[in-house]
Design a protein around this motif. Structure first.
Motif, PDB file in Angstrom:
ATOM      1  N   GLN A   1      35.790  47.596  41.214  1.00  0.00           N
ATOM      2  CA  GLN A   1      36.959  47.921  42.019  1.00  0.00           C
ATOM      3  C   GLN A   1      38.153  48.080  41.111  1.00  0.00           C
ATOM      4  O   GLN A   1      38.233  47.460  40.059  1.00  0.00           O
ATOM      5  CB  GLN A   1      37.222  46.841  43.059  1.00  0.00           C
ATOM      6  N   GLU A   2      39.067  48.933  41.508  1.00  0.00           N
ATOM      7  CA  GLU A   2      40.287  49.102  40.733  1.00  0.00           C
ATOM      8  C   GLU A   2      41.437  48.529  41.531  1.00  0.00           C
ATOM      9  O   GLU A   2      41.602  48.835  42.706  1.00  0.00           O
ATOM     10  CB  GLU A   2      40.540  50.571  40.431  1.00  0.00           C
ATOM     11  N   ILE A   3      42.204  47.699  40.888  1.00  0.00           N
ATOM     12  CA  ILE A   3      43.364  47.085  41.509  1.00  0.00           C
ATOM     13  C   ILE A   3      44.579  47.575  40.735  1.00  0.00           C
ATOM     14  O   ILE A   3      44.637  47.433  39.520  1.00  0.00           O
ATOM     15  CB  ILE A   3      43.285  45.548  41.459  1.00  0.00           C
ATOM     16  N   ARG A   4      45.537  48.144  41.441  1.00  0.00           N
ATOM     17  CA  ARG A   4      46.754  48.657  40.792  1.00  0.00           C
ATOM     18  C   ARG A   4      47.971  47.954  41.359  1.00  0.00           C
ATOM     19  O   ARG A   4      48.083  47.779  42.560  1.00  0.00           O
ATOM     20  CB  ARG A   4      46.908  50.158  41.007  1.00  0.00           C
ATOM     21  N   ARG A   5      48.860  47.589  40.476  1.00  0.00           N
ATOM     22  CA  ARG A   5      50.135  47.013  40.874  1.00  0.00           C
ATOM     23  C   ARG A   5      51.240  47.674  40.053  1.00  0.00           C
ATOM     24  O   ARG A   5      51.043  47.960  38.876  1.00  0.00           O
ATOM     25  CB  ARG A   5      50.182  45.504  40.640  1.00  0.00           C
ATOM     26  N   VAL A   6      52.369  47.874  40.653  1.00  0.00           N
ATOM     27  CA  VAL A   6      53.514  48.472  39.975  1.00  0.00           C
ATOM     28  C   VAL A   6      54.480  47.366  39.572  1.00  0.00           C
ATOM     29  O   VAL A   6      54.763  46.469  40.359  1.00  0.00           O
ATOM     30  CB  VAL A   6      54.222  49.482  40.903  1.00  0.00           C
TER      31      VAL A   6
ATOM     32  N   ALA B   1      48.536  38.071  36.224  1.00  0.00           N
ATOM     33  CA  ALA B   1      47.918  36.870  36.805  1.00  0.00           C
ATOM     34  C   ALA B   1      47.503  37.123  38.245  1.00  0.00           C
ATOM     35  O   ALA B   1      46.390  36.765  38.661  1.00  0.00           O
ATOM     36  CB  ALA B   1      48.876  35.681  36.722  1.00  0.00           C
ATOM     37  N   ARG B   2      48.370  37.765  39.007  1.00  0.00           N
ATOM     38  CA  ARG B   2      48.046  38.048  40.413  1.00  0.00           C
ATOM     39  C   ARG B   2      46.859  38.996  40.545  1.00  0.00           C
ATOM     40  O   ARG B   2      45.996  38.814  41.407  1.00  0.00           O
ATOM     41  CB  ARG B   2      49.263  38.623  41.119  1.00  0.00           C
ATOM     42  N   VAL B   3      46.840  40.021  39.706  1.00  0.00           N
ATOM     43  CA  VAL B   3      45.735  40.983  39.753  1.00  0.00           C
ATOM     44  C   VAL B   3      44.416  40.292  39.411  1.00  0.00           C
ATOM     45  O   VAL B   3      43.409  40.481  40.089  1.00  0.00           O
ATOM     46  CB  VAL B   3      45.992  42.181  38.814  1.00  0.00           C
ATOM     47  N   CYS B   4      44.427  39.464  38.388  1.00  0.00           N
ATOM     48  CA  CYS B   4      43.199  38.772  37.994  1.00  0.00           C
ATOM     49  C   CYS B   4      42.765  37.769  39.057  1.00  0.00           C
ATOM     50  O   CYS B   4      41.566  37.608  39.296  1.00  0.00           O
ATOM     51  CB  CYS B   4      43.377  38.100  36.635  1.00  0.00           C
ATOM     52  N   GLU B   5      43.716  37.117  39.696  1.00  0.00           N
ATOM     53  CA  GLU B   5      43.365  36.195  40.781  1.00  0.00           C
ATOM     54  C   GLU B   5      42.733  36.950  41.949  1.00  0.00           C
ATOM     55  O   GLU B   5      41.811  36.458  42.590  1.00  0.00           O
ATOM     56  CB  GLU B   5      44.604  35.433  41.250  1.00  0.00           C
ATOM     57  N   GLU B   6      43.221  38.156  42.196  1.00  0.00           N
ATOM     58  CA  GLU B   6      42.646  38.980  43.265  1.00  0.00           C
ATOM     59  C   GLU B   6      41.268  39.509  42.876  1.00  0.00           C
ATOM     60  O   GLU B   6      40.358  39.566  43.702  1.00  0.00           O
ATOM     61  CB  GLU B   6      43.584  40.143  43.570  1.00  0.00           C
ATOM     62  N   ALA B   7      41.113  39.887  41.619  1.00  0.00           N
ATOM     63  CA  ALA B   7      39.843  40.445  41.154  1.00  0.00           C
ATOM     64  C   ALA B   7      38.758  39.383  41.048  1.00  0.00           C
ATOM     65  O   ALA B   7      37.576  39.677  41.236  1.00  0.00           O
ATOM     66  CB  ALA B   7      40.030  41.126  39.798  1.00  0.00           C
ATOM     67  N   ILE B   8      39.155  38.172  40.736  1.00  0.00           N
ATOM     68  CA  ILE B   8      38.207  37.078  40.549  1.00  0.00           C
ATOM     69  C   ILE B   8      38.630  35.925  41.460  1.00  0.00           C
ATOM     70  O   ILE B   8      39.177  34.928  40.996  1.00  0.00           O
ATOM     71  CB  ILE B   8      38.167  36.628  39.071  1.00  0.00           C
ATOM     72  N   PRO B   9      38.423  36.066  42.766  1.00  0.00           N
ATOM     73  CA  PRO B   9      38.886  35.027  43.692  1.00  0.00           C
ATOM     74  C   PRO B   9      38.073  33.741  43.577  1.00  0.00           C
ATOM     75  O   PRO B   9      36.943  33.743  43.086  1.00  0.00           O
ATOM     76  CB  PRO B   9      38.687  35.675  45.062  1.00  0.00           C
TER      77      PRO B   9
END
Length: 105
Positions: free
Chosen positions: A25-30, A56-64
């Motif tokens: 999955q790809e997670i994008r944040r601006v 940190a937020r992206v990694c927490e979302e990617a690896i819950p």
């Protein structure tokens, strides 16, 4: 007040391989920095702080449901921070290269 104008966002993107490539999955944040003066050390520090928080937020979302000390989580943060570094450098360079203008008082 003298300010240099620059682009105002950078994208922190992560392709997280969770389990297998079939479920990637790809997670994008601006990360916005229109309010920062990247010609100043304080502005650069704040941009880096924003990127670290976003990573940190992206990694927490990617690896819950994982410990913040987990190896996968730490690797995610390292990889994503490394991926963001060229974007940060480009934003700083653009700010320093932009012509200066007098801001309205």
């Amino acid at each position: 007040m003298i300010r240099k104008l620059a682009t105002t966002t950078l994208v922190v993107a992560l392709t997280a391989l969770i389990g297998s490539p079939a479920v990637a999955q790809e997670i994008r944040r601006v990360v916005r920095y229109h309010d920062l003066d990247l010609t100043q050390i304080a502005g650069v520090r704040m941009l880096r702080h924003r990127v670290v928080r976003t990573v940190a937020r992206v990694c927490e979302e990617a690896i819950p449901h994982v410990s913040l000390l987990d190896t996968h989580y730490r690797q995610c943060r390292r990889d994503l921070t490394r991926h963001a570094e060229p974007q940060i450098a480009q934003a700083i360079e653009a700010a320093r290269a932009a012509p200066t203008c007098l801001a309205a008082r």
